[in-house]
Design a protein around this motif. Structure first.
Motif, mmCIF file in Angstrom:
data_model
loop_
_atom_site.group_PDB
_atom_site.id
_atom_site.type_symbol
_atom_site.label_atom_id
_atom_site.label_comp_id
_atom_site.label_asym_id
_atom_site.label_seq_id
_atom_site.Cartn_x
_atom_site.Cartn_y
_atom_site.Cartn_z
ATOM 1 N N GLU A 34 0.596 -1.107 0.055
ATOM 2 C CA GLU A 34 0.394 -0.094 -0.218
ATOM 3 C C GLU A 34 0.938 1.414 -0.218
ATOM 4 O O GLU A 34 0.676 2.219 -0.373
ATOM 5 N N SER A 116 4.368 -4.066 -6.932
ATOM 6 C CA SER A 116 4.754 -3.012 -5.576
ATOM 7 C C SER A 116 5.904 -3.747 -4.185
ATOM 8 O O SER A 116 7.139 -2.923 -3.491
ATOM 9 N N ALA A 119 9.511 -4.234 -6.484
ATOM 10 C CA ALA A 119 10.674 -3.103 -6.929
ATOM 11 C C ALA A 119 10.814 -2.317 -5.587
ATOM 12 O O ALA A 119 11.954 -2.266 -5.649
ATOM 13 N N GLY A 123 15.277 -2.510 -5.423
ATOM 14 C CA GLY A 123 15.914 -1.389 -5.123
ATOM 15 C C GLY A 123 16.442 -1.942 -4.238
ATOM 16 O O GLY A 123 17.621 -0.621 -4.226
ATOM 17 N N GLY B 36 19.550 2.972 -2.218
ATOM 18 C CA GLY B 36 18.663 3.358 -2.284
ATOM 19 C C GLY B 36 18.006 4.686 -2.409
ATOM 20 O O GLY B 36 18.331 5.256 -1.315
ATOM 21 N N TRP B 118 15.596 3.578 -10.630
ATOM 22 C CA TRP B 118 14.785 2.353 -11.815
ATOM 23 C C TRP B 118 13.540 1.993 -9.982
ATOM 24 O O TRP B 118 12.480 2.186 -10.156
ATOM 25 N N ALA B 119 13.884 0.950 -9.464
ATOM 26 C CA ALA B 119 13.354 0.514 -8.751
ATOM 27 C C ALA B 119 12.826 1.007 -8.400
ATOM 28 O O ALA B 119 11.942 0.960 -7.518
ATOM 29 N N GLY B 120 13.360 1.776 -6.757
ATOM 30 C CA GLY B 120 13.501 2.685 -6.114
ATOM 31 C C GLY B 120 11.733 3.381 -6.298
ATOM 32 O O GLY B 120 10.606 3.650 -5.800
ATOM 33 N N ILE B 122 9.665 2.776 -9.036
ATOM 34 C CA ILE B 122 8.891 2.230 -9.568
ATOM 35 C C ILE B 122 8.028 2.032 -8.290
ATOM 36 O O ILE B 122 6.767 1.455 -8.336
ATOM 37 N N GLY B 123 8.618 1.489 -7.326
ATOM 38 C CA GLY B 123 8.228 0.962 -6.017
ATOM 39 C C GLY B 123 7.278 1.874 -5.110
ATOM 40 O O GLY B 123 5.938 1.302 -4.730
ATOM 41 N N VAL B 125 5.378 3.617 -7.479
ATOM 42 C CA VAL B 125 4.276 4.011 -8.333
ATOM 43 C C VAL B 125 2.700 3.423 -8.072
ATOM 44 O O VAL B 125 1.648 4.766 -8.185
ATOM 45 N N HIS B 126 1.702 2.239 -7.499
ATOM 46 C CA HIS B 126 1.188 1.483 -6.609
ATOM 47 C C HIS B 126 0.457 3.056 -5.634
ATOM 48 O O HIS B 126 -0.813 3.104 -5.547
ATOM 49 N N ALA B 127 1.898 3.783 -4.652
ATOM 50 C CA ALA B 127 1.213 4.412 -4.307
ATOM 51 C C ALA B 127 1.233 5.829 -3.688
ATOM 52 O O ALA B 127 0.640 7.110 -3.311
ATOM 53 N N HIS B 135 5.516 7.013 -15.068
ATOM 54 C CA HIS B 135 5.726 6.194 -16.010
ATOM 55 C C HIS B 135 5.048 5.582 -16.482
ATOM 56 O O HIS B 135 5.469 5.401 -17.943
ATOM 57 N N ARG B 136 3.105 6.151 -16.971
ATOM 58 C CA ARG B 136 2.940 5.942 -17.646
ATOM 59 C C ARG B 136 2.929 6.775 -19.500
ATOM 60 O O ARG B 136 3.116 6.283 -20.496
#
Lengths: 220, 220
Positions: A34, A116, A119, A123, B36, B118-120, B122-123, B125-127, B135-136
């Motif tokens: 979340e 989520s 990633a 990371g 990170g 990137w991962a940091g 991208i993680g 994106v959901h929140a 990103h889109r």
DNA sequence: GCTCTAATTATGCAAGCGTATAAATACACA
DNA sequence: TGTGTATTTATACGCTTGCATAATTAGAGC
């Protein structure tokens, strides 16, 4: 007689160690999904699990221990979900590879929450040797499983399956699955139902030069 | 006469706004790459950029503004690096697609630091809706560029190139590139030099059913 | 019922975080 | 040279963080 120094302590029930760990890991994964890794504070996790921070420390001496366990849990969950798809697949190896790919490119594996989680952990691979090791093990395990499925599918289609080729195919097929999984998790709303699984099957059929539907015959 | 209340303040030079922002973003990216996202605190970034936290706030009112700008910068950098490869590619569209793929699957794009960055992001994106939007945009931009390269390569090989097919190919080829990029960033030490680029080219040739070396002729 | 102890709650600590703000000063301009 | 202001430093604030620790109590065993 007046009540002195109200020190009412919340009543509690004890749980077994395994259950406690599982519940804490589940609460952690919910928090990460979340709010990202940064949002998964000890207090938030404790609140989510309906315990206190002290209890978390009792079972996981450092927060990193909990985070590491949570990562392994989510990776393991996805692995089990993909393996479950193999159990209900038809016996032909091409059906099995087909089912494996479709499982990885459909619910519940291809899910924004999983992205989520993944990633957030990934990371940290560069900065944390323990995470790097955990990832490496997972990657090689997945790829080995994939290579075995590919070898059997090639043989079932009457194609040669030497290790030097199956290794390379496994790397490529792993990339196709991972790449489409990313697309699906990050932009799932712009794809039709099952579209990415179909795209993945078609691409893998092209790479392996076989059909993953045995009724269609051996090679493309 | 004794010196009273030592309030010696560090001497400084002013810089233009653009330079300042660039330097802060660069410092941010360094911090994220090394430790990170959680390690990129305002103090750490300030230290890295040899300024104080107040100056960061002057140019980026909230930390999220700086993080967002850093993400866009790293994505833009990778995009430019891939585009640069096109500039020095031969004129044939198959050579161009070949060069584009190889650029994305080689240094400096395929790099563990880029993966961490990137991962940091991208993680989150959901929140974070702003990150999701960034990103889109990036994803669709990259895929559109790829689709155009694929269309031209198909036409150059004398193959049909209807939008419904080139879209699907672009999704698949994007997946191959992303997936191999992940493998290379996360486990680059177990692959031979250029191995993943070759694997990617072979897989894409199979998916498109053309050769990406024009001297070999049109279709496979 | 009593005892013991492992599990759990409650509370606190020190450090660090993003942000706020005042003071100082570089430098452009007249 | 003097003035004004945008930029920069220095410092502080309130809150949050992971971790530490003491007290309490559930529940197993006798």
């Amino acid at each position: 007689m007046t009540e002195s120094r109200s020190t009412t302590r919340k009543s509690f029930r004890r749980e077994g160690e395994d259950k406690r760990r599982e519940d804490l890991i589940a609460a952690t994964l919910e928090c990460v999904a979340e709010r990202g890794l940064a949002g998964a504070t000890v207090r938030e996790i404790a609140l989510r699990a309906d315990v206190t921070a002290g209890l978390i420390r009792y079972y996981f001496p450092a927060k990193d221990d909990l985070i590491g366990a949570a990562y392994r849990a989510v990776m393991n969950r996805m692995t089990v979900q993909a393996s479950d798809a193999l159990k209900s697949a038809a016996d032909d190896p091409r059906d099995r590879l087909n089912a494996f790919v479709k499982a990885n490119l459909g619910q519940p594996i291809m899910d924004p929450n999983n992205l989520s989680l993944w990633a957030g952990f990934i990371g940290m691979v560069h900065a944390d040797p323990a995470m790097a090791l955990a990832h490496r093990d997972g990657y090689l395990g997945f790829r080995d499983e994939l290579e075995a499925l590919i070898r059997e599918a090639l043989l079932a289609a009457g194609k040669p399956a030497e290790p030097i080729h199956t290794r390379r195919h496994a790397i490529a097929v792993n990339a196709i699955i991972d790449g489409l999984w990313l697309e699906g998790c990050l932009a799932g709303d712009i794809f039709a139902e099952g579209e990415l699984a179909e795209t993945g099957i078609a691409a893998i059929e092209a790479v392996l030069a076989i059909s993953l539907n045995p009724e269609k015959g051996g090679a493309i």
